[in-house]
Design a protein around this motif. Sequence first.
Motif, PDB file in Angstrom:
ATOM      1  N   ARG A 188      -4.325   0.748  -5.981  1.00  0.00           N
ATOM      2  CA  ARG A 188      -4.749  -0.018  -4.819  1.00  0.00           C
ATOM      3  C   ARG A 188      -4.300  -1.449  -5.027  1.00  0.00           C
TER       4      ARG A 188
ATOM      5  N   THR B 198       0.833  -1.206   0.000  1.00  0.00           N
ATOM      6  CA  THR B 198       0.000   0.000   0.000  1.00  0.00           C
ATOM      7  C   THR B 198       0.863   1.249   0.000  1.00  0.00           C
ATOM      8  N   LYS B 199       1.925   1.264   0.784  1.00  0.00           N
ATOM      9  CA  LYS B 199       2.835   2.412   0.820  1.00  0.00           C
ATOM     10  C   LYS B 199       3.490   2.633  -0.534  1.00  0.00           C
TER      11      LYS B 199
ATOM     12  N   ARG C 212       0.789   4.014  -3.105  1.00  0.00           N
ATOM     13  CA  ARG C 212       0.135   5.281  -2.768  1.00  0.00           C
ATOM     14  C   ARG C 212       0.466   6.442  -3.710  1.00  0.00           C
TER      15      ARG C 212
END
Length: 96
Positions: A84, A75-76, A79
């Motif tokens: 997603r 996710t990081k 981002r």
Amino acid sequence: MPPKRTISKDVIRARRKELHRRACEGELMLPAAFKEMRNAIGMTQADFAYHFGLTRKQVIELESGKGNPTLETLTKFCRPFGFRVGFVFPGRPPEW
């Protein structure tokens, strides 16, 4: 270490657009995608790690395919691109 080259906003925008196109087409595959994503915004491994709460070692391992990222790490990494984490069906979905 050579000085970091500054990349114009137009180049970064074009690279990000190409990444999005490739992701939509199912052409963006891990682990090579990690390095392509980082390079698209013109960051070094250390800069990327610092800005997105990762360690440089994590970035190196992800880019080389040796890492086993958690959902939080993925996710990081995703981002800054508006991506997603999820399942993507390769090719056309089956006719049910």
